[in-house]
Design a protein around this motif. Sequence first.
Motif, PDB file in Angstrom:
ATOM      1  N   GLN A   1      25.571 -43.856 -46.176  1.00  0.00           N
ATOM      2  CA  GLN A   1      25.540 -44.924 -45.626  1.00  0.00           C
ATOM      3  C   GLN A   1      25.282 -44.766 -43.905  1.00  0.00           C
ATOM      4  O   GLN A   1      24.878 -45.662 -43.246  1.00  0.00           O
ATOM      5  N   ARG A   2      25.356 -43.683 -43.727  1.00  0.00           N
ATOM      6  CA  ARG A   2      25.289 -43.178 -42.362  1.00  0.00           C
ATOM      7  C   ARG A   2      23.825 -42.265 -42.232  1.00  0.00           C
ATOM      8  O   ARG A   2      23.753 -41.675 -41.223  1.00  0.00           O
TER       9      ARG A   2
ATOM     10  N   ASP B   1      36.440 -40.339 -43.343  1.00  0.00           N
ATOM     11  CA  ASP B   1      37.378 -39.553 -43.921  1.00  0.00           C
ATOM     12  C   ASP B   1      37.508 -38.899 -44.987  1.00  0.00           C
ATOM     13  O   ASP B   1      38.422 -38.598 -45.872  1.00  0.00           O
ATOM     14  N   GLU B   2      36.377 -39.020 -45.700  1.00  0.00           N
ATOM     15  CA  GLU B   2      36.126 -38.279 -47.118  1.00  0.00           C
ATOM     16  C   GLU B   2      35.378 -37.170 -46.738  1.00  0.00           C
ATOM     17  O   GLU B   2      34.369 -36.949 -46.058  1.00  0.00           O
ATOM     18  N   PRO B   3      35.664 -35.872 -47.485  1.00  0.00           N
ATOM     19  CA  PRO B   3      35.197 -34.584 -47.152  1.00  0.00           C
ATOM     20  C   PRO B   3      33.817 -34.623 -47.790  1.00  0.00           C
ATOM     21  O   PRO B   3      33.462 -35.310 -48.848  1.00  0.00           O
ATOM     22  N   VAL B   4      32.798 -33.928 -47.128  1.00  0.00           N
ATOM     23  CA  VAL B   4      31.441 -33.981 -47.801  1.00  0.00           C
ATOM     24  C   VAL B   4      31.012 -32.631 -47.742  1.00  0.00           C
ATOM     25  O   VAL B   4      31.308 -31.744 -46.793  1.00  0.00           O
ATOM     26  N   SER B   5      30.452 -32.253 -48.902  1.00  0.00           N
ATOM     27  CA  SER B   5      30.236 -30.827 -49.127  1.00  0.00           C
ATOM     28  C   SER B   5      28.768 -30.406 -48.610  1.00  0.00           C
ATOM     29  O   SER B   5      27.653 -31.024 -49.188  1.00  0.00           O
ATOM     30  N   LEU B   6      28.574 -29.331 -47.706  1.00  0.00           N
ATOM     31  CA  LEU B   6      27.108 -29.102 -47.346  1.00  0.00           C
ATOM     32  C   LEU B   6      26.821 -27.676 -47.355  1.00  0.00           C
ATOM     33  O   LEU B   6      27.740 -26.560 -47.458  1.00  0.00           O
TER      34      LEU B   6
ATOM     35  N   VAL C   1      16.224 -32.321 -44.301  1.00  0.00           N
ATOM     36  CA  VAL C   1      16.517 -33.480 -43.609  1.00  0.00           C
ATOM     37  C   VAL C   1      17.043 -34.719 -44.649  1.00  0.00           C
ATOM     38  O   VAL C   1      18.019 -35.456 -44.506  1.00  0.00           O
ATOM     39  N   ARG C   2      15.848 -34.526 -45.855  1.00  0.00           N
ATOM     40  CA  ARG C   2      16.039 -35.552 -46.593  1.00  0.00           C
ATOM     41  C   ARG C   2      17.311 -35.179 -47.612  1.00  0.00           C
ATOM     42  O   ARG C   2      18.241 -36.278 -47.855  1.00  0.00           O
ATOM     43  N   ARG C   3      18.056 -34.060 -47.864  1.00  0.00           N
ATOM     44  CA  ARG C   3      19.067 -33.823 -48.371  1.00  0.00           C
ATOM     45  C   ARG C   3      20.421 -34.110 -47.492  1.00  0.00           C
ATOM     46  O   ARG C   3      21.196 -34.615 -47.996  1.00  0.00           O
ATOM     47  N   LEU C   4      20.099 -33.747 -46.374  1.00  0.00           N
ATOM     48  CA  LEU C   4      21.194 -34.329 -45.432  1.00  0.00           C
ATOM     49  C   LEU C   4      21.323 -35.859 -45.314  1.00  0.00           C
ATOM     50  O   LEU C   4      22.656 -36.239 -45.376  1.00  0.00           O
ATOM     51  N   ARG C   5      20.220 -36.315 -45.229  1.00  0.00           N
ATOM     52  CA  ARG C   5      20.445 -38.081 -45.360  1.00  0.00           C
ATOM     53  C   ARG C   5      21.187 -38.536 -46.505  1.00  0.00           C
ATOM     54  O   ARG C   5      21.868 -39.254 -46.344  1.00  0.00           O
TER      55      ARG C   5
ATOM     56  N   ASP D   1      24.138 -26.048 -40.693  1.00  0.00           N
ATOM     57  CA  ASP D   1      23.545 -25.574 -39.388  1.00  0.00           C
ATOM     58  C   ASP D   1      22.589 -26.863 -38.807  1.00  0.00           C
ATOM     59  O   ASP D   1      22.387 -26.830 -37.470  1.00  0.00           O
ATOM     60  N   LEU D   2      21.975 -27.430 -39.758  1.00  0.00           N
ATOM     61  CA  LEU D   2      21.095 -28.487 -39.232  1.00  0.00           C
ATOM     62  C   LEU D   2      21.774 -29.709 -38.496  1.00  0.00           C
ATOM     63  O   LEU D   2      21.435 -30.195 -37.611  1.00  0.00           O
ATOM     64  N   LEU D   3      22.747 -29.938 -39.272  1.00  0.00           N
ATOM     65  CA  LEU D   3      23.723 -31.122 -38.723  1.00  0.00           C
ATOM     66  C   LEU D   3      24.014 -30.631 -37.254  1.00  0.00           C
ATOM     67  O   LEU D   3      24.187 -31.501 -36.463  1.00  0.00           O
TER      68      LEU D   3
END
Length: 230
Positions: free
Chosen positions: A211-212, A153-158, A202-206, A164-166
């Motif tokens: 925690q996910r 429930d917290e916004p995440v900036s991508l 992928v490293r940045r997305l992780r 696109d990767l997610l």
Amino acid sequence: MGKTILIAEDEGKMRQLLADYIRHEGYAVREAANGLEAMRLLDAQEVDMLIVDVMMPYMDGFEVCRTVRARSGIPIIVLTAKSEEYDKLTGYDLGADDYVTKPFSPKVLMAKIKALFKRINADHAQPGAAAAEIIKLEGLKFSPHSNELWLDDEPVSLTRKEFDLLLYFVQNKNITLSREQILDHVWGYDYEGDARTVDTHVRRLRYKLAQRADYVATVKGFGYKFQVKR
């Protein structure tokens, strides 16, 4: 209203050439001779895309990318006189959407500009029902048509490429994807780099999934799998 493109390039002749060419294609253009001037223009005016040279005085292109990405998701194309893969990966790692290596044809740059705007327009051209779609996956809420992600429930900036990767992972959850498949789908068949770009993103997305992060599992020697129950 037409799109406005900011060109940050310290070489006057190159900047003028690009500005003339881009204006000829129907876009409004703003010009900056260094990174600090580019940031001042971005603070003062609405800009739809940033084209930034890596090697600039006062504030280089990488620092501009880092600063812009901390507060904006506008598409960024990096110009570099170097052909080393390190510079390209650094640009992507800092949130650039694409790059062009000097010397280059203005037609090549123009094709990349149009491709980025086309993708953005496609993202926002969905009908109302589709635009309201929310995908929920074990702590993640994901809106594929409004480029929004919530983590518990917290916004995440991508960045756009991270999004696109997610999205590609979510669309293929629990399926093993090779780096080449990911590269072709997210970056396109005409991408000039190699599969290490996938690892960088992928490293940045992780990192942003916190925690996910373990949702994106490495399949040794092959690629990645987005592992969720539902």
